[in-house]
Design a protein around this motif. Structure first.
Motif, PDB file in Angstrom:
ATOM      1  N   GLY A  79       0.849  -1.191   0.000  1.00 28.87           N
ATOM      2  CA  GLY A  79       0.000   0.000   0.000  1.00 28.87           C
ATOM      3  C   GLY A  79       0.879   1.233   0.000  1.00 28.87           C
ATOM      4  O   GLY A  79       2.081   1.164   0.279  1.00 28.87           O
ATOM      5  N   ILE A  80       0.272   2.376  -0.307  1.00 27.56           N
ATOM      6  CA  ILE A  80       1.047   3.629  -0.344  1.00 27.56           C
ATOM      7  C   ILE A  80       0.217   4.747   0.268  1.00 27.56           C
ATOM      8  O   ILE A  80      -1.021   4.667   0.301  1.00 27.56           O
ATOM      9  N   GLY A  81       0.891   5.783   0.740  1.00 29.05           N
ATOM     10  CA  GLY A  81       0.200   6.959   1.308  1.00 29.05           C
ATOM     11  C   GLY A  81      -0.667   6.551   2.484  1.00 29.05           C
ATOM     12  O   GLY A  81      -0.225   5.845   3.403  1.00 29.05           O
ATOM     13  N   GLY A  82      -1.920   6.944   2.433  1.00 32.72           N
ATOM     14  CA  GLY A  82      -2.836   6.636   3.524  1.00 32.72           C
ATOM     15  C   GLY A  82      -3.101   5.157   3.688  1.00 32.72           C
ATOM     16  O   GLY A  82      -3.598   4.718   4.728  1.00 32.72           O
ATOM     17  N   SER A  83      -2.766   4.373   2.670  1.00 32.67           N
ATOM     18  CA  SER A  83      -2.967   2.927   2.773  1.00 32.67           C
ATOM     19  C   SER A  83      -1.715   2.230   3.303  1.00 32.67           C
ATOM     20  O   SER A  83      -1.576   1.015   3.175  1.00 32.67           O
ATOM     21  N   TYR A  84      -0.800   3.005   3.870  1.00 35.92           N
ATOM     22  CA  TYR A  84       0.476   2.440   4.328  1.00 35.92           C
ATOM     23  C   TYR A  84       0.972   3.051   5.639  1.00 35.92           C
ATOM     24  O   TYR A  84       1.312   2.347   6.601  1.00 35.92           O
ATOM     25  N   ILE A 138      -3.533  -3.376   0.209  1.00 37.50           N
ATOM     26  CA  ILE A 138      -4.456  -2.340   0.683  1.00 37.50           C
ATOM     27  C   ILE A 138      -4.506  -1.218  -0.347  1.00 37.50           C
ATOM     28  O   ILE A 138      -3.494  -0.548  -0.607  1.00 37.50           O
ATOM     29  N   SER A 139      -5.649  -1.027  -0.962  1.00 40.31           N
ATOM     30  CA  SER A 139      -5.809   0.090  -1.889  1.00 40.31           C
ATOM     31  C   SER A 139      -7.290   0.384  -2.031  1.00 40.31           C
ATOM     32  O   SER A 139      -8.058  -0.476  -2.450  1.00 40.31           O
ATOM     33  N   LYS A 140      -7.670   1.596  -1.648  1.00 41.73           N
ATOM     34  CA  LYS A 140      -9.100   1.944  -1.733  1.00 41.73           C
ATOM     35  C   LYS A 140      -9.557   1.886  -3.186  1.00 41.73           C
ATOM     36  O   LYS A 140     -10.559   1.269  -3.509  1.00 41.73           O
ATOM     37  N   SER A 141      -8.758   2.501  -4.067  1.00 41.01           N
ATOM     38  CA  SER A 141      -9.143   2.541  -5.482  1.00 41.01           C
ATOM     39  C   SER A 141      -8.829   1.221  -6.185  1.00 41.01           C
ATOM     40  O   SER A 141      -9.536   0.816  -7.107  1.00 41.01           O
ATOM     41  N   GLY A 142      -7.759   0.582  -5.768  1.00 42.81           N
ATOM     42  CA  GLY A 142      -7.310  -0.639  -6.447  1.00 42.81           C
ATOM     43  C   GLY A 142      -6.593  -0.352  -7.754  1.00 42.81           C
ATOM     44  O   GLY A 142      -6.188  -1.282  -8.454  1.00 42.81           O
ATOM     45  N   THR A 143      -6.406   0.923  -8.078  1.00 47.32           N
ATOM     46  CA  THR A 143      -5.755   1.247  -9.358  1.00 47.32           C
ATOM     47  C   THR A 143      -4.457   2.027  -9.167  1.00 47.32           C
ATOM     48  O   THR A 143      -3.868   2.502 -10.139  1.00 47.32           O
ATOM     49  N   THR A 144      -4.014   2.191  -7.934  1.00 46.84           N
ATOM     50  CA  THR A 144      -2.792   2.964  -7.699  1.00 46.84           C
ATOM     51  C   THR A 144      -1.583   2.174  -8.222  1.00 46.84           C
ATOM     52  O   THR A 144      -1.443   0.979  -7.957  1.00 46.84           O
ATOM     53  N   THR A 145      -0.745   2.867  -9.000  1.00 49.21           N
ATOM     54  CA  THR A 145       0.328   2.178  -9.729  1.00 49.21           C
ATOM     55  C   THR A 145       1.290   1.427  -8.804  1.00 49.21           C
ATOM     56  O   THR A 145       1.574   0.238  -9.037  1.00 49.21           O
ATOM     57  N   GLU A 146       1.796   2.105  -7.772  1.00 49.68           N
ATOM     58  CA  GLU A 146       2.854   1.504  -6.947  1.00 49.68           C
ATOM     59  C   GLU A 146       2.394   0.190  -6.299  1.00 49.68           C
ATOM     60  O   GLU A 146       3.040  -0.856  -6.479  1.00 49.68           O
ATOM     61  N   PRO A 147       1.296   0.203  -5.529  1.00 49.18           N
ATOM     62  CA  PRO A 147       0.864  -1.073  -4.944  1.00 49.18           C
ATOM     63  C   PRO A 147       0.392  -2.070  -5.999  1.00 49.18           C
ATOM     64  O   PRO A 147       0.558  -3.280  -5.822  1.00 49.18           O
ATOM     65  N   GLY A 148      -0.169  -1.554  -7.102  1.00 54.28           N
ATOM     66  CA  GLY A 148      -0.641  -2.447  -8.169  1.00 54.28           C
ATOM     67  C   GLY A 148       0.505  -3.265  -8.750  1.00 54.28           C
ATOM     68  O   GLY A 148       0.413  -4.493  -8.894  1.00 54.28           O
ATOM     69  N   GLY A 201      -7.839   8.142   2.695  1.00 55.44           N
ATOM     70  CA  GLY A 201      -6.643   7.383   3.068  1.00 55.44           C
ATOM     71  C   GLY A 201      -5.953   7.879   4.322  1.00 55.44           C
ATOM     72  O   GLY A 201      -5.664   7.115   5.245  1.00 55.44           O
ATOM     73  N   ARG A 202      -5.675   9.189   4.395  1.00 54.98           N
ATOM     74  CA  ARG A 202      -4.858   9.685   5.516  1.00 54.98           C
ATOM     75  C   ARG A 202      -5.596   9.717   6.846  1.00 54.98           C
ATOM     76  O   ARG A 202      -4.975   9.980   7.873  1.00 54.98           O
ATOM     77  N   TYR A 203      -6.899   9.483   6.823  1.00 49.17           N
ATOM     78  CA  TYR A 203      -7.677   9.416   8.074  1.00 49.17           C
ATOM     79  C   TYR A 203      -8.100   7.969   8.364  1.00 49.17           C
ATOM     80  O   TYR A 203      -9.020   7.737   9.135  1.00 49.17           O
ATOM     81  N   LYS A 279       3.024  13.912   8.715  1.00 47.51           N
ATOM     82  CA  LYS A 279       3.357  14.774   7.564  1.00 47.51           C
ATOM     83  C   LYS A 279       2.350  14.597   6.445  1.00 47.51           C
ATOM     84  O   LYS A 279       1.917  15.548   5.812  1.00 47.51           O
ATOM     85  N   GLN A 280       1.969  13.331   6.200  1.00 45.86           N
ATOM     86  CA  GLN A 280       0.971  13.121   5.144  1.00 45.86           C
ATOM     87  C   GLN A 280      -0.360  13.734   5.546  1.00 45.86           C
ATOM     88  O   GLN A 280      -1.022  14.407   4.753  1.00 45.86           O
ATOM     89  N   LEU A 281      -0.740  13.498   6.815  1.00 41.16           N
ATOM     90  CA  LEU A 281      -2.033  14.007   7.278  1.00 41.16           C
ATOM     91  C   LEU A 281      -2.131  15.510   7.046  1.00 41.16           C
ATOM     92  O   LEU A 281      -3.091  15.994   6.431  1.00 41.16           O
ATOM     93  N   GLY A 283       0.168  17.594   5.395  1.00 39.43           N
ATOM     94  CA  GLY A 283       0.614  18.069   4.079  1.00 39.43           C
ATOM     95  C   GLY A 283      -0.469  17.909   3.028  1.00 39.43           C
ATOM     96  O   GLY A 283      -0.768  18.826   2.248  1.00 39.43           O
ATOM     97  N   GLU A 284      -1.084  16.735   3.001  1.00 37.66           N
ATOM     98  CA  GLU A 284      -2.085  16.458   1.973  1.00 37.66           C
ATOM     99  C   GLU A 284      -3.407  17.171   2.296  1.00 37.66           C
ATOM    100  O   GLU A 284      -4.176  17.505   1.404  1.00 37.66           O
ATOM    101  N   SER A 285      -3.649  17.396   3.587  1.00 35.65           N
ATOM    102  CA  SER A 285      -4.906  18.060   3.954  1.00 35.65           C
ATOM    103  C   SER A 285      -4.833  19.559   3.715  1.00 35.65           C
ATOM    104  O   SER A 285      -5.799  20.171   3.257  1.00 35.65           O
TER     105      SER A 285
HETATM  106  O1  PA5 Z   1      -4.646   9.841   1.628  1.00 31.29           O
HETATM  107  C1  PA5 Z   1      -4.907   9.479   0.504  1.00 31.29           C
HETATM  108  O2  PA5 Z   1      -6.062   9.544   0.021  1.00 31.29           O
HETATM  109  C2  PA5 Z   1      -3.826   8.913  -0.385  1.00 31.29           C
HETATM  110  O3  PA5 Z   1      -2.586   8.966   0.238  1.00 31.29           O
HETATM  111  C3  PA5 Z   1      -4.133   7.462  -0.738  1.00 31.29           C
HETATM  112  O4  PA5 Z   1      -4.258   6.733   0.454  1.00 31.29           O
HETATM  113  C4  PA5 Z   1      -3.032   6.860  -1.599  1.00 31.29           C
HETATM  114  O5  PA5 Z   1      -2.876   7.609  -2.779  1.00 31.29           O
HETATM  115  C5  PA5 Z   1      -3.344   5.426  -1.948  1.00 31.29           C
HETATM  116  O6  PA5 Z   1      -4.572   5.331  -2.586  1.00 31.29           O
HETATM  117  P1  PA5 Z   1      -5.291   3.923  -2.741  1.00 31.29           P
HETATM  118  O7  PA5 Z   1      -5.647   3.458  -1.373  1.00 31.29           O
HETATM  119  O8  PA5 Z   1      -6.493   4.176  -3.594  1.00 31.29           O
HETATM  120  O9  PA5 Z   1      -4.297   2.996  -3.401  1.00 31.29           O
END
Ligand code: PA5
Length: 446
Positions: A79-84, A138-148, A201-203, A279-281, A283-285
């Motif tokens: 997973g990446i970002g909020g999914s990690y 873990i991927s909400k969208s299931g289409t994110t390149t890195e985890p895919g 993701g970040r929440y 930082k993600q929480l 920065g992205e918010s």
């Molecule tokens: O906080 C967010 O929404 C993002 O960091 C997502 O979690 C991140 O891009 C991964 O997305 P996804 O879970 O769809 O693979």
């Protein structure tokens, strides 16, 4: 509860008049979160999560975690970002950043698919060699390149190793209907969990996204929720005497006074990934519409020997929020007959005692150096404190974002790099973008 926030070092930077001046807008922001009627309010599912989560799924997660603990040596979390970040932050917060190296009766846990590095992938494959493996993708969208990409590689590794038995070792966490992983989970009978529609993701660390990996590490989920509930009681109900709102006010006041970088500092390496989550929480918010504090982080005293110089005397655009981990310890420093290092004056003191004097000395030095300090403290790194801190910061972030005048729940800027990457990779549907970007690169090469 072993958490406190203090403005004791802020006297010369933030007055009671500054706080009074932002009270109305803070109250408005607080009510937007509480009444769920601000921009992005369809992503406020995390507000009540400590009270109200799917108990059937919660029990299923605990059961799956037990099964994973019994059937594998290595657990790969893709997973990446909020999914990690949340799950990794929790594991290192409670179990320490040397979790994988410790003797334990839970699997080693590696986080994958949070980069596009082939050498990282090779290292993880090598680690899995000859060991039993399970995967949580873990991927909400299931289409994110890195985890895919990571899932394709690792699923194939698992299928070669276990043939049809691989399916029982793959656990999917995705959207209930829309996620591209959902049909795969159904086709291959992977056990699956849901990322709620109304949680971004970040929440999402207290949803299934964080819960499965955290439980596999042997962390008590009930205790974590108890901490989150205690924080929700304290911060989501009443505006007054609310430290989460106060933190949101302080950081906005400091931003308006030209302090545009917030350093989250802590004095324990087990907080490194917590800082990354934070930082993600923030920065992205908040980083949108040309606004927002830049969230950075440091670990003391390690970084006092690198970034410390800049913090003390570089551009005066910083303030720091320090989470002092003040945990009793029994490492008593011994006297040494030779005393070559001249440290006998520390004999009889504990390592934490020394750490606490470093925190104090640093706070005073930085405050004198025009770096305002918001002082927080925890006296334990248990699951309870983790849940508490997560809620404290999530709530503060939502209030702070509304005070800034932005939608704290979207992330439109994340798409820009993806558009270019997809164009360069020739993704179907990006034909015009591919043509445009190729021409642009040709011009730049001339
Ligand atoms: O906080 C967010 O929404 C993002 O960091 C997502 O979690 C991140 O891009 C991964 O997305 P996804 O879970 O769809 O693979």
């Amino acid at each position: 509860m072993a958490f406190s926030l203090s403005d004791r070092y802020l006297g010369q930077y933030v007055s009671k008049f500054d706080l009074a001046a932002v009270e109305n807008e803070a109250k408005h922001a607080f009510e937007l979160v509480k009444n769920k009627n601000g921009e992005g309010s369809d992503f406020l599912g995390w507000v009540n999560l400590p009270y109200d989560h799917d108990m059937v799924e919660y029990e299923r997660i605990k059961k799956a975690a037990k099964k994973i603990q019994q059937t594998c040596d290595v657990f790969l979390v893709i997973g990446i970002g909020g999914s990690y970040l949340g799950a990794r932050a929790a594991i290192e917060f409670v179990k320490g950043n040397l979790y994988n190296d410790k003797k334990k009766d839970t699997p080693d846990i590696y986080f994958v698919g949070n980069d596009i590095s082939s050498s990282h992938m090779r290292d993880v494959m090598d680690i899995c060699e000859g060991r039993d493996v399970c995967i949580n993708v873990i991927s909400k969208s299931g289409t994110t390149t890195e985890p895919g990409v990571a899932f394709r590689v690792l699923r194939s590794m698992l299928e070669k190793k276990y043939c049809k038995g691989a399916n029982e070792r793959i656990f999917v966490t995705t959207d209930s209907k829309k996620g591209a992983l959902r049909p795969q989970a159904e086709e291959f009978n992977y056990e699956s969990f849901v990322v709620p529609d109304d949680i971004g993701g970040r929440y999402s660390v207290l949803s299934a996204v964080g819960l499965l990996p955290i439980a596999v590490a042997g962390i008590d989920l009930d205790e974590m929720f108890e901490g989150a509930r205690a924080a929700a009681e304290k911060y989501s109900k009443n505006f007054y005497n609310n430290d989460s709102v106060k933190y949101a006010c302080l950081r906005n006041i400091l931003l308006r006074k030209g302090k545009c970088i917030e350093l989250l500092a802590s004095n324990d390496p087990s907080m490194t990934m917590f800082c990354e989550w934070w930082k993600q929480l923030f920065g992205e918010s908040e980083g949108k519409d040309g606004k927002g504090l830049y969230p950075a982080s440091v670990i003391y005293s390690t970084d006092l020997h690198s970034l410390g110089q800049y913090i003390q005397e570089g551009q005066r655009t910083l303030f720091e929020t320090v989470i002092n981990v003040n945990v009793e310890d029994d490492f008593v420093i011994e006297s040494d007959d030779v005393n070559a290092d001249g440290l006998n004056f520390l004999a009889g003191k504990t390592i934490n005692y020394v750490n606490q004097q470093a925190v104090l000395g640093t706070a005073l030095a930085h405050t004198d150096g025009n770096v305002p300090n918001i002082a927080m403290e925890i006296t334990s790194r248990s699951a309870y404190e983790f849940g508490y801190l997560v809620y404290f910061f999530e709530f503060a972030c939502a209030v702070s974002g509304y005070m800034l005048g932005i939608n704290p729940f979207n992330q439109p800027g994340v798409e820009a790099y993806k558009k270019n990457m997809f164009a360069l990779l020739g993704k179907p549907g990006y034909e015009q973008a591919t043509k445009d970007i190729t021409e642009r690169l040709e011009k730049l090469a001339k």
